[in-house]
Design an enzyme around this catalytic site. Structure first.
Site, PDB file in Angstrom:
ATOM      1  N   HIS A  63       0.838  -1.206   0.000  1.00 29.73           N
ATOM      2  CA  HIS A  63       0.000   0.000   0.000  1.00 29.73           C
ATOM      3  C   HIS A  63       0.875   1.260   0.000  1.00 29.73           C
ATOM      4  O   HIS A  63       0.596   2.212  -0.710  1.00 29.73           O
ATOM      5  CB  HIS A  63      -0.873   0.058   1.266  1.00 29.73           C
ATOM      6  CG  HIS A  63      -1.939  -0.987   1.366  1.00 29.73           C
ATOM      7  ND1 HIS A  63      -2.051  -1.817   2.448  1.00 29.73           N
ATOM      8  CD2 HIS A  63      -2.963  -1.328   0.530  1.00 29.73           C
ATOM      9  CE1 HIS A  63      -3.100  -2.611   2.295  1.00 29.73           C
ATOM     10  NE2 HIS A  63      -3.670  -2.354   1.145  1.00 29.73           N
ATOM     11  N   LYS A 110     -15.789  -8.347   6.544  1.00 29.05           N
ATOM     12  CA  LYS A 110     -14.563  -9.097   6.823  1.00 29.05           C
ATOM     13  C   LYS A 110     -14.271  -9.052   8.314  1.00 29.05           C
ATOM     14  O   LYS A 110     -14.728  -8.181   9.028  1.00 29.05           O
ATOM     15  CB  LYS A 110     -13.383  -8.444   6.104  1.00 29.05           C
ATOM     16  CG  LYS A 110     -13.489  -8.440   4.610  1.00 29.05           C
ATOM     17  CD  LYS A 110     -12.196  -7.871   4.049  1.00 29.05           C
ATOM     18  CE  LYS A 110     -12.346  -7.356   2.641  1.00 29.05           C
ATOM     19  NZ  LYS A 110     -11.213  -6.509   2.261  1.00 29.05           N
ATOM     20  N   ARG A 158      -2.237  -5.885  -8.227  1.00 27.89           N
ATOM     21  CA  ARG A 158      -1.122  -6.792  -7.957  1.00 27.89           C
ATOM     22  C   ARG A 158      -0.969  -7.834  -9.046  1.00 27.89           C
ATOM     23  O   ARG A 158       0.109  -8.128  -9.513  1.00 27.89           O
ATOM     24  CB  ARG A 158      -1.331  -7.502  -6.625  1.00 27.89           C
ATOM     25  CG  ARG A 158      -1.062  -6.626  -5.451  1.00 27.89           C
ATOM     26  CD  ARG A 158      -1.671  -7.159  -4.214  1.00 27.89           C
ATOM     27  NE  ARG A 158      -3.111  -7.012  -4.264  1.00 27.89           N
ATOM     28  CZ  ARG A 158      -3.923  -7.196  -3.234  1.00 27.89           C
ATOM     29  NH1 ARG A 158      -3.413  -7.558  -2.081  1.00 27.89           N
ATOM     30  NH2 ARG A 158      -5.211  -7.021  -3.341  1.00 27.89           N
ATOM     31  N   SER A 193      -2.991  -7.466   3.140  1.00 26.12           N
ATOM     32  CA  SER A 193      -3.189  -7.263   4.577  1.00 26.12           C
ATOM     33  C   SER A 193      -3.634  -8.561   5.247  1.00 26.12           C
ATOM     34  O   SER A 193      -3.229  -8.862   6.371  1.00 26.12           O
ATOM     35  CB  SER A 193      -4.237  -6.179   4.835  1.00 26.12           C
ATOM     36  OG  SER A 193      -3.814  -4.958   4.331  1.00 26.12           O
TER      37      SER A 193
HETATM   38  P1  ADP Z   1      -9.915  -3.864  -0.153  1.00 29.69           P
HETATM   39  O1  ADP Z   1     -10.217  -4.046   1.282  1.00 29.69           O
HETATM   40  O2  ADP Z   1     -10.794  -2.902  -0.879  1.00 29.69           O
HETATM   41  O3  ADP Z   1      -9.675  -5.134  -0.908  1.00 29.69           O
HETATM   42  P2  ADP Z   1      -7.231  -3.129   0.581  1.00 29.69           P
HETATM   43  O4  ADP Z   1      -7.338  -2.240   1.720  1.00 29.69           O
HETATM   44  O5  ADP Z   1      -6.650  -4.473   0.805  1.00 29.69           O
HETATM   45  O6  ADP Z   1      -8.565  -3.151  -0.245  1.00 29.69           O
HETATM   46  O7  ADP Z   1      -6.395  -2.423  -0.535  1.00 29.69           O
HETATM   47  C1  ADP Z   1      -6.793  -1.212  -1.111  1.00 29.69           C
HETATM   48  C2  ADP Z   1      -6.198  -1.129  -2.504  1.00 29.69           C
HETATM   49  O8  ADP Z   1      -4.809  -1.401  -2.439  1.00 29.69           O
HETATM   50  C3  ADP Z   1      -6.767  -2.124  -3.506  1.00 29.69           C
HETATM   51  O9  ADP Z   1      -6.792  -1.477  -4.783  1.00 29.69           O
HETATM   52  C4  ADP Z   1      -5.765  -3.239  -3.525  1.00 29.69           C
HETATM   53  O10 ADP Z   1      -5.742  -3.908  -4.772  1.00 29.69           O
HETATM   54  C5  ADP Z   1      -4.493  -2.467  -3.310  1.00 29.69           C
HETATM   55  N1  ADP Z   1      -3.427  -3.261  -2.707  1.00 29.69           N
HETATM   56  C6  ADP Z   1      -3.494  -4.032  -1.591  1.00 29.69           C
HETATM   57  N2  ADP Z   1      -2.299  -4.619  -1.342  1.00 29.69           N
HETATM   58  C7  ADP Z   1      -1.481  -4.213  -2.340  1.00 29.69           C
HETATM   59  C8  ADP Z   1      -0.128  -4.507  -2.685  1.00 29.69           C
HETATM   60  N3  ADP Z   1       0.621  -5.344  -1.972  1.00 29.69           N
HETATM   61  N4  ADP Z   1       0.375  -3.917  -3.774  1.00 29.69           N
HETATM   62  C9  ADP Z   1      -0.388  -3.094  -4.518  1.00 29.69           C
HETATM   63  N5  ADP Z   1      -1.653  -2.791  -4.277  1.00 29.69           N
HETATM   64  C10 ADP Z   1      -2.206  -3.336  -3.204  1.00 29.69           C
END
Ligand code: ADP
Length: 166
Positions: free
Chosen positions: A22, A48, A97, A135
């Site tokens: 992120h 979740k 990703r 995450s």
């Molecule tokens: P959500 O709960 O909406 O799935 P997250 O909080 O996990 O989203 O992530 C928010 C955004 O960051 C999403 O667009 C997700 O694809 C992106 N994201 C999460 N982890 C990574 C990572 N390791 N590299 C790049 N983008 C990421």
């Protein structure tokens, strides 16, 4: 000629907790935007199982970006597009990703366009080493006592230790 408006972007998500993936996306965003809201959604995570409360997640993001006043951590309720409009953000950032992210992200982008067509979705790809990182994986491995220090920043490590013990 009038001065150009600052480019304001919003990066919404759950960030439970924020990972280096992120962070990488947020830092890349600052190459194309003047200001960035890293916005933690109340709604998106309700289905979740969350580890940190929304307030805790915002606090962690604030610590991570403490040295950069272009980044602001905020929480929001309701539609992301409404929040973006209120804050003057015209770009929403999402990280891609792998192909597996693509279908859902495209659906979301199309829906958001239906909701507010002036908001443009920008997809950014992370550094290769973070392209498998999520995450949920960080929560799982940390919960089992694994070393996740390569995948999250020191403020996140500190909060994870406090939350999980050890
Ligand atoms: P959500 O709960 O909406 O799935 P997250 O909080 O996990 O989203 O992530 C928010 C955004 O960051 C999403 O667009 C997700 O694809 C992106 N994201 C999460 N982890 C990574 C990572 N390791 N590299 C790049 N983008 C990421």
């Amino acid at each position: 000629m009038s001065q150009a408006q600052p480019v304001i972007a919003i990066y919404p998500g759950s960030f439970d907790p924020i990972t280096r993936g992120h962070e990488d996306i947020a830092r890349r965003t600052l190459r194309i935007a003047d200001r960035l809201y890293v916005a933690v959604a109340y709604t998106a995570t309700q289905a979740k199982k969350s580890l940190f409360t929304v307030e805790e997640r915002v606090g962690i993001i604030r610590e991570v970006f403490a040295g950069d006043d272009r980044v602001e951590a905020v929480a929001f309720r309701g539609l992301m597009v409404d929040f973006a409009r209120d804050r003057g953000a015209r770009f929403v950032i999402r990280g891609l990703r792998a192909v597996s992210d693509f279908e859902y992200e495209l659906q979301l982008a199309q829906m958001n366009r239906e909701l507010w067509e002036e908001l443009e979705t920008v997809f950014l790809a992370p550094e290769l080493e973070y392209s498998f990182l999520s995450s949920s994986l960080v929560r799982e491995v940390a919960g089992l006592g694994g070393d996740i220090s390569r995948f999250v920043s020191p403020p996140v490590m500190k909060r994870l230790r406090a939350k999980l013990g050890g």
